[in-house]
Each structure stands twice: as C-alpha cells, then as structure tokens.
Scaffold this active site. Structure first.
Site, mmCIF file in Angstrom:
data_model
loop_
_atom_site.group_PDB
_atom_site.id
_atom_site.type_symbol
_atom_site.label_atom_id
_atom_site.label_comp_id
_atom_site.label_asym_id
_atom_site.label_seq_id
_atom_site.Cartn_x
_atom_site.Cartn_y
_atom_site.Cartn_z
ATOM 1 C CE LYS A 190 67.448 49.208 7.871
ATOM 2 N NZ LYS A 190 68.490 50.583 8.713
ATOM 3 C CG HIS B 100 31.560 22.128 28.808
ATOM 4 N ND1 HIS B 100 31.611 22.524 27.246
ATOM 5 C CD2 HIS B 100 30.470 21.847 28.454
ATOM 6 C CE1 HIS B 100 31.012 22.322 25.977
ATOM 7 N NE2 HIS B 100 29.669 21.234 27.430
#
Length: 511
Positions: A144, A273
């Site tokens: 922070k 695929h």
C-alpha cells in the site's frame, strides 16, 4: 532534479522475516555493504547474524516477545507505523518521531506454506496454523505504501531485487517500488484465494482462482490475438527439444494428456485440433505407432503425438518419417532422441507424474462455467446388455476402447474401432447421423474393413437410423449411454438384424 529525488528512495532500514533463505545471503550482504540496518525475528535473525551482519530484533523494537505460540510477533504499531508512515506527510513524521518509530524502507517476507500443508493431507488444526496473519499484513501494508517502501513478498522476487540493488545500490525508483507492490498483491490475492477454496470445499459459492507463472505466448489461437498461459508447465513436463510452445500446442497437449490417461495397455495416439485422428493399443510400441498412424495418415501431418511408454529407437525412426509438431512420452532412449531431434523445431516433451485438478472452468458471457472433470471410466461389469445377442469378450474390449476415445471427442461424436484400433471418428457434427456417415466414409477412404467393427456414441440415439447405417457398414456391436424415450427403436433394430448393444447410463458430451 527535485522530481528525481522524490521518485528515488534510499533504503536505510529493512525488515526481513522469511522461511526461504536460499539466494538471500547475497542480497543481505549487498544491503549491509550499503549501510542498511536490519530488523528481524527468530530464525531469520539468527541467519542474518550468521553472515556476520548485525540485526536488531522485532521484540526489542516493540517491547513485546513473540506470543500466543508465534501467532503474534510483528503485529504492533512500531512495526506497521514504520512501514505505513508517509515520508512526505508532516503529521506522519511528527508522530513517528513522537513514538520513536523507525521508518522501514524494505520489507522481505514470505508466507506460511498453506497450500503445501493442505496438499500434504495434514489435519485441519495444522492447516489452520498455516494461515499467515503477520506476514500477509506486512505485505499489504508495504505494498500500500509503495511510494516509500519496497516489498518483496516471496522468494520469486529475490532475483529482481538483487538485480535492482546491483544496478542502483540501496536505492529504488518509484517504478521499481510499484512493480514490487503489484507482485506483492498477486501473492496476497493468490494466498487468500487458496484459503477461501479450502474453506469453500465443494460448495462452489464463489469462483476464486489465482494463476501464477504467467508466460506470454507468441500469440493466441490466431496471430492477431494476444495469448498468455498461467500455470507451471515445468511441473508437468520437461521440454527436451524444439521451438517455443504455442497457445494451440497447449490446447492439443492438454487434450492428448487427458486422452492417454484412459489407457493402461501400450498405446499411441495422434491428435489434431484436440481430437484423436489415430489411436491404437498393441503389444509393442512400434506396432501401436503403425496402427495409430494407419487410422488417418493424412490428418497426422502436423499433429501432436503421445504415448504412455518410453520411446525406443525403432519407434522413433518410424515416427520420424512424418512431420509432426509435438511428441509426448514418459521417456526416450538416447538413440531415439538422436533420431527425433533431427528436426530443429520439433517439440519433444517428457511427461512427469502429475495429478491434475478435478475441476475445469472456462470463461463465457459475463462469467465463468465450472464443472467436475469427466473422470468416469466404464468397467466391463457395468455394461448393460439390452439386446438378445450378447457381446463377445473381444467386442467388450473394443467397445470400451472406442468409448474411451469418444469421451474425448468433440460432440456430436461417433467412433468406429476394431481390434483396439481407431478406424475412424465423426466429430463436431450437428447431427449424430452426419457424425456416423463421416466416420464410415473416412474409414473406407483408408481401406478399413468395418466388418466386425464396433461403434461408440457419446450420447443416446433418438432414432434407429444410426444403428441401421452402422449395420449396413458392417458394425456388429454398439455402446451408447441410452436414456432416450425411443431407446427401444434402436434395440429392436439390433434384435432383428443380429447386432449386439450395451448401454452405460453415462453420457460423455464434450462441447
């Protein structure tokens, strides 16, 4: 010059409290050489002092010992005030002077190993004790206040910290501090997600997933799409050779690993695929390879190959005759690698023992779908005989073989198999009849004799048309889940035409 001075901050005092000390000694020595003061607790303090570096204790700073079995050590205004005070704020500076709080410019901390403790099957009391309170609070406080403080929240940031210190000495830029803060919040959010998921169990009351080890890919499915993989690929595979793995490679690798896990016999599969275009189980690996390739030698071009046995030279020489993108196996002989590595870009992977998550998810619309992985594998004794003609032991073997493949094929899916070999499949069709016709046409195009073949369907037959078409092609036995209000239509056709059918009661859609 004023802007430069505001942005760059000198590190004068560091708070260090870590479990992972490997790689930390060089950082500590460099900081010490730059005149940085250290504050620490317990084992970390002893480690710092063992390097010949003076280190103050948190206990002396706060005036309190570590209490409640170590649950409370750093939770004190003199620690958090030292981290959170804003150096440019006059009131903050007056207060830390008043209360004799030293400013802390660097925090190096890591968290109790919560996920590792859960994975070890420890009892709940041990797991709860590994929920970090002080460490996570230090991380959030320092992140922070990144405008003034550098936060190193895990050993993964040791290397970037060392690089910064070597370049700048005991100093950091605002850009540096903001980057470390970003990494720190990634650590804290992932940690909290793991704790939530432990408490949430199977309730699935909210979706929380934290993916680490981000790897930017060359692109996504197509070159105009950005792609990133979040996961520890090296935990599952060793890449021995080849080019960088792509987004589409990863999709095929995932499909291949899921498919091969179904088979215990010596098996080789070829995927294109995400679907199997060749698959066979045989006594030897080279025989399995040849039979798999025969399933569709055209689609095999550029495919992904996977087997559940180490690859030997003889098999490698046969594989080397075609172009393929990826090969996955549990191992390779040295002479097999010599053959396979002749193609510069060919990706060669060793699959390590690894247990995948039982959950799957995908993003869609404005949310996420989550489901259990389809891990159900039918057993011979579970098959329900629904026709007058019973399936033979050889047919049962082929039916279960075909059912494993159809489970990993795009719906609507039909698989034709014979003698533990994929003859052909029809995949991704909008009609089950179209899927079957596609499979038959494909099998015939590669000269498969479908007399005595079996058929597997990923879902029930709403009409008798599929079994009729299959019978005309030579199929003698069928496996399907059942569940249609018109199941009997297919059963009656089989009975009239000498076909055998079993039902599983389990549907294997894969969309």
């Amino acid at each position: 010059m004023r802007c430069f001075m505001l942005e760059n901050k000198k590190i004068k005092t560091a708070l260090v409290s870590v479990f992972h000390k490997d790689g930390l000694d060089e950082i500590l020595k460099l900081l010490h050489a730059e005149g940085v003061n250290f504050i620490s607790t317990g084992g970390t303090q002893s480690f710092i002092e063992s390097l010949g570096i003076p280190c103050g204790s948190v206990e002396n700073l706060t005036g309190y010992p570590s209490i409640l079995g170590g649950r409370v050590k750093t939770l004190h205004p003199k620690v958090f005030g030292g981290i959170l005070n804003r150096r440019e704020n006059e009131v903050d500076q007056q207060q830390i002077t008043q209360y004799e709080i030293p400013s802390i410019d660097l925090v190096i901390v890591d968290l109790y190993p919560f996920e590792e403790t859960v994975a070890s099957s420890a009892d709940e009391s041990a797991i709860i004790e590994k929920i970090d309170i002080g460490g996570i609070s230090l991380i959030r406080a320092a992140a922070k206040n990144y405008k003034d403080v550098v936060i190193v929240a895990s050993k993964a940031q040791y290397a970037p910290l060392l690089a910064m210190l070597k370049e700048k000495g005991a100093s950091s830029s605002l850009e540096d501090r903001r980057w470390f803060a970003k990494e720190a919040f990634a650590v804290s959010s992932g940690y909290d997600s793991a704790i939530f998921n432990y408490f949430d169990g199977d309730e699935a009351s909210a979706f929380r997933y934290a993916g680490n080890h981000a790897k930017t890919l060359r692109y996504g499915e197509n070159p105009h799409q950005k792609g990133v993989f979040y996961g520890n690929f090296e935990e599952m595979f060793d890449q021995l050779h080849g080019k960088e793995i792509s987004y589409n490679n990863l999709l095929d690798i995932d499909a291949a690993v899921s498919l091969i896990s179904e088979f215990d016999d010596t098996t080789f599969a070829i995927l294109k695929h995400n679907n199997a275009c060749g698959l066979a189980s045989r006594e030897t690996l080279v025989e399995a390879w040849k039979a798999a390739l025969a399933g569709d030698p055209v689609s095999a071009f550029g495919g992904v190959l996977i087997t559940n046995r180490p690859i030997d030279k003889e098999t490698a020489e046969e594989m080397h005759k075609i172009f393929f993108e990826v090969c996955i196996a549990p191992g390779y002989t040295a002479d097999a690698l010599e053959v396979l590595e002749q193609k510069k870009n060919r990706i060669i992977l060793v699959q390590k023992p690894f247990k995948a998550s039982n959950r799957q998810f995908r993003s869609l619309l404005n949310g996420v779908l989550v489901q259990d992985r389809d891990l159900y594998r039918e057993k011979p004794e579970e098959l329900k005989q629904v026709t007058e003609k019973a399936v033979t032991p050889a047919e049962v073997e082929d039916l279960l073989f075909a059912n494993k493949i159809v489970k990993h094929s795009k719906s609507n899916a039909i698989v034709l198999a014979k003698n533990r070999q994929l003859c052909a499949s029809g995949i991704g069709q909008t009609s089950r009849v179209d899927a079957l016709r596609q499979a038959i046409e494909k099998a015939r195009s590669f000269d498969f004799d479908l007399q005595g073949a079996v058929m597997a369907s990923d879902a029930f037959f709403p009409f008798a048309d599929c079994v009729e078409i299959a019978h005309e092609a030579g199929v003698t036995a069928v496996i399907q889940p059942g569940g249609s209000v018109r199941d009997n239509d297919s059963v009656e056709y089989c009975d009239k035409n000498g076909m055998a059918m079993v039902m599983t009661g389990i549907r294997h859609f894969k969309h």
